[in-house]
Motif scaffolding. Structure first.
Motif, PDB file in Angstrom:
ATOM      1  N   SER A   1     -66.185  -5.017  73.413  1.00  0.00           N
ATOM      2  CA  SER A   1     -65.159  -5.598  72.552  1.00  0.00           C
ATOM      3  C   SER A   1     -63.800  -5.484  73.231  1.00  0.00           C
ATOM      4  CB  SER A   1     -65.130  -4.914  71.194  1.00  0.00           C
ATOM      5  OG  SER A   1     -64.674  -3.578  71.333  1.00  0.00           O
ATOM      6  N   MET A   2     -62.891  -6.307  72.740  1.00  0.00           N
ATOM      7  CA  MET A   2     -61.560  -6.342  73.352  1.00  0.00           C
ATOM      8  C   MET A   2     -60.530  -6.653  72.285  1.00  0.00           C
ATOM      9  SD  MET A   2     -60.436  -8.626  76.611  1.00  0.00           S
ATOM     10  CE  MET A   2     -58.875  -8.384  77.443  1.00  0.00           C
ATOM     11  N   SER A   3     -59.441  -5.913  72.270  1.00  0.00           N
ATOM     12  CA  SER A   3     -58.356  -6.221  71.357  1.00  0.00           C
ATOM     13  C   SER A   3     -57.367  -7.130  72.061  1.00  0.00           C
ATOM     14  CB  SER A   3     -57.667  -4.930  70.907  1.00  0.00           C
ATOM     15  OG  SER A   3     -57.035  -4.303  72.014  1.00  0.00           O
ATOM     16  N   SER A   4     -56.539  -7.780  71.293  1.00  0.00           N
ATOM     17  CA  SER A   4     -55.590  -8.720  71.876  1.00  0.00           C
ATOM     18  C   SER A   4     -54.526  -8.032  72.726  1.00  0.00           C
ATOM     19  CB  SER A   4     -54.935  -9.562  70.791  1.00  0.00           C
ATOM     20  OG  SER A   4     -54.264  -8.733  69.871  1.00  0.00           O
ATOM     21  N   ASP A   5     -54.394  -6.703  72.563  1.00  0.00           N
ATOM     22  CA  ASP A   5     -53.460  -5.969  73.429  1.00  0.00           C
ATOM     23  C   ASP A   5     -54.175  -5.346  74.615  1.00  0.00           C
ATOM     24  OD1 ASP A   5     -53.051  -3.150  71.121  1.00  0.00           O
ATOM     25  OD2 ASP A   5     -54.809  -4.025  72.070  1.00  0.00           O
ATOM     26  N   GLY A   6     -55.432  -5.767  74.835  1.00  0.00           N
ATOM     27  CA  GLY A   6     -56.114  -5.440  76.080  1.00  0.00           C
ATOM     28  C   GLY A   6     -57.010  -4.222  76.089  1.00  0.00           C
ATOM     29  N   ARG A   7     -57.132  -3.542  74.967  1.00  0.00           N
ATOM     30  CA  ARG A   7     -58.015  -2.382  74.941  1.00  0.00           C
ATOM     31  C   ARG A   7     -59.470  -2.830  74.876  1.00  0.00           C
ATOM     32  NH1 ARG A   7     -55.193   1.134  70.312  1.00  0.00           N
ATOM     33  NH2 ARG A   7     -54.660  -0.962  69.598  1.00  0.00           N
ATOM     34  N   THR A   8     -60.305  -2.201  75.682  1.00  0.00           N
ATOM     35  CA  THR A   8     -61.716  -2.586  75.752  1.00  0.00           C
ATOM     36  C   THR A   8     -62.617  -1.414  75.364  1.00  0.00           C
ATOM     37  OG1 THR A   8     -61.788  -2.038  78.104  1.00  0.00           O
ATOM     38  CG2 THR A   8     -61.306  -4.325  77.525  1.00  0.00           C
ATOM     39  N   THR A   9     -63.775  -1.765  74.847  1.00  0.00           N
ATOM     40  CA  THR A   9     -64.806  -0.795  74.487  1.00  0.00           C
ATOM     41  C   THR A   9     -66.143  -1.326  74.981  1.00  0.00           C
ATOM     42  OG1 THR A   9     -63.592  -0.150  72.488  1.00  0.00           O
ATOM     43  CG2 THR A   9     -65.919   0.447  72.599  1.00  0.00           C
ATOM     44  N   TYR A  10     -66.937  -0.444  75.551  1.00  0.00           N
ATOM     45  CA  TYR A  10     -68.246  -0.849  76.064  1.00  0.00           C
ATOM     46  C   TYR A  10     -69.330   0.087  75.528  1.00  0.00           C
ATOM     47  CZ  TYR A  10     -65.604  -3.565  79.498  1.00  0.00           C
ATOM     48  OH  TYR A  10     -64.756  -4.462  80.097  1.00  0.00           O
ATOM     49  N   SER A  11     -70.525  -0.456  75.386  1.00  0.00           N
ATOM     50  CA  SER A  11     -71.651   0.401  75.046  1.00  0.00           C
ATOM     51  C   SER A  11     -72.023   1.225  76.279  1.00  0.00           C
ATOM     52  CB  SER A  11     -72.841  -0.436  74.593  1.00  0.00           C
ATOM     53  OG  SER A  11     -73.376  -1.171  75.679  1.00  0.00           O
ATOM     54  N   ASN A  12     -72.656   2.362  76.054  1.00  0.00           N
ATOM     55  CA  ASN A  12     -73.040   3.227  77.176  1.00  0.00           C
ATOM     56  C   ASN A  12     -73.992   2.510  78.130  1.00  0.00           C
ATOM     57  OD1 ASN A  12     -71.506   5.349  76.211  1.00  0.00           O
ATOM     58  ND2 ASN A  12     -73.203   6.258  75.070  1.00  0.00           N
ATOM     59  N   SER A  13     -74.812   1.630  77.586  1.00  0.00           N
ATOM     60  CA  SER A  13     -75.833   0.985  78.408  1.00  0.00           C
ATOM     61  C   SER A  13     -75.270  -0.031  79.395  1.00  0.00           C
ATOM     62  CB  SER A  13     -76.864   0.299  77.507  1.00  0.00           C
ATOM     63  OG  SER A  13     -76.245  -0.692  76.718  1.00  0.00           O
ATOM     64  N   VAL A  14     -74.025  -0.479  79.199  1.00  0.00           N
ATOM     65  CA  VAL A  14     -73.473  -1.495  80.099  1.00  0.00           C
ATOM     66  C   VAL A  14     -72.222  -1.026  80.832  1.00  0.00           C
ATOM     67  CG1 VAL A  14     -74.375  -3.292  78.586  1.00  0.00           C
ATOM     68  CG2 VAL A  14     -71.951  -2.654  78.442  1.00  0.00           C
ATOM     69  N   THR A  15     -71.711   0.138  80.475  1.00  0.00           N
ATOM     70  CA  THR A  15     -70.501   0.646  81.115  1.00  0.00           C
ATOM     71  C   THR A  15     -70.685   0.705  82.628  1.00  0.00           C
ATOM     72  OG1 THR A  15     -69.860   1.929  79.181  1.00  0.00           O
ATOM     73  CG2 THR A  15     -68.948   2.621  81.277  1.00  0.00           C
ATOM     74  N   GLY A  16     -69.698   0.154  83.328  1.00  0.00           N
ATOM     75  CA  GLY A  16     -69.753   0.147  84.783  1.00  0.00           C
ATOM     76  C   GLY A  16     -70.430  -1.084  85.355  1.00  0.00           C
ATOM     77  N   ARG A  17     -71.104  -1.846  84.507  1.00  0.00           N
ATOM     78  CA  ARG A  17     -71.799  -3.054  84.980  1.00  0.00           C
ATOM     79  C   ARG A  17     -71.220  -4.327  84.361  1.00  0.00           C
ATOM     80  NH1 ARG A  17     -76.968  -3.846  83.705  1.00  0.00           N
ATOM     81  NH2 ARG A  17     -76.874  -2.656  81.746  1.00  0.00           N
ATOM     82  N   PHE A  18     -70.775  -4.258  83.123  1.00  0.00           N
ATOM     83  CA  PHE A  18     -70.245  -5.421  82.410  1.00  0.00           C
ATOM     84  C   PHE A  18     -68.735  -5.284  82.259  1.00  0.00           C
ATOM     85  CE2 PHE A  18     -74.249  -6.627  79.727  1.00  0.00           C
ATOM     86  CZ  PHE A  18     -75.027  -6.595  80.869  1.00  0.00           C
ATOM     87  N   THR A  19     -68.063  -6.438  82.261  1.00  0.00           N
ATOM     88  CA  THR A  19     -66.621  -6.461  82.053  1.00  0.00           C
ATOM     89  C   THR A  19     -66.266  -7.591  81.098  1.00  0.00           C
ATOM     90  OG1 THR A  19     -66.238  -5.651  84.315  1.00  0.00           O
ATOM     91  CG2 THR A  19     -64.361  -6.613  83.154  1.00  0.00           C
ATOM     92  N   ILE A  20     -65.518  -7.254  80.071  1.00  0.00           N
ATOM     93  CA  ILE A  20     -65.036  -8.263  79.123  1.00  0.00           C
ATOM     94  C   ILE A  20     -63.609  -8.633  79.492  1.00  0.00           C
ATOM     95  CG2 ILE A  20     -64.248  -6.519  77.468  1.00  0.00           C
ATOM     96  CD1 ILE A  20     -65.087  -8.456  75.226  1.00  0.00           C
TER      97      ILE A  20
END
Length: 118
Positions: free
Chosen positions: A47-66
């Motif tokens: 997920s991503m907020s309009s001010d640029g903060r991102t959150t990733y699930s543990n299973s994709v962290t380091g591999r996926f980028t929003i």
């Protein structure tokens, strides 16, 4: 109501990459990506907020980028080092009250795009 249209899914070998795109009609503070395998619950991916903060699930962290291109009203999900367990239908989501958490109570959902890793 926010209209969301995903594209970019397809088939790829393990270790490969894909980039999903989501064009939206109106931007919202919280936007993101979920995925679902038939028979399973929807899983929050990023997920991503309009001010640029991102959150990733543990299973994709380091591999996926929003990321987002606001000039083109497009949200992206760059997926690298794909694994067979990443195979799913990926949904673009928008608008959630209470922060951009990876919980499946977003108000707007796209129709999904299929990703197959094999």
């Amino acid at each position: 109501h926010v209209q969301l249209v995903e594209s970019g899914g397809g088939s790829v070998q393990p270790g490969g990459s894909l980039r999903l795109s989501c064009t939206y009609s109106i931007s919202r503070y919280c936007m993101g990506w979920f995925r679902q395998v038939p028979g399973n619950t929807r899983e929050g991916v990023a997920s991503m907020s309009s001010d640029g903060r991102t959150t990733y699930s543990n299973s994709v962290t380091g591999r996926f980028t929003i990321s987002e291109d606001t000039a083109r009203n497009t949200l992206f999900l760059n997926m690298n080092n794909l694994k067979p367990e990443d195979s799913a239908t990926y949904y673009c989501v928008a608008e959630r009250y209470g922060g951009c958490k990876l919980e499946p109570d977003y108000r707007n959902w796209g129709r999904g795009t299929q990703v197959t890793v094999s």
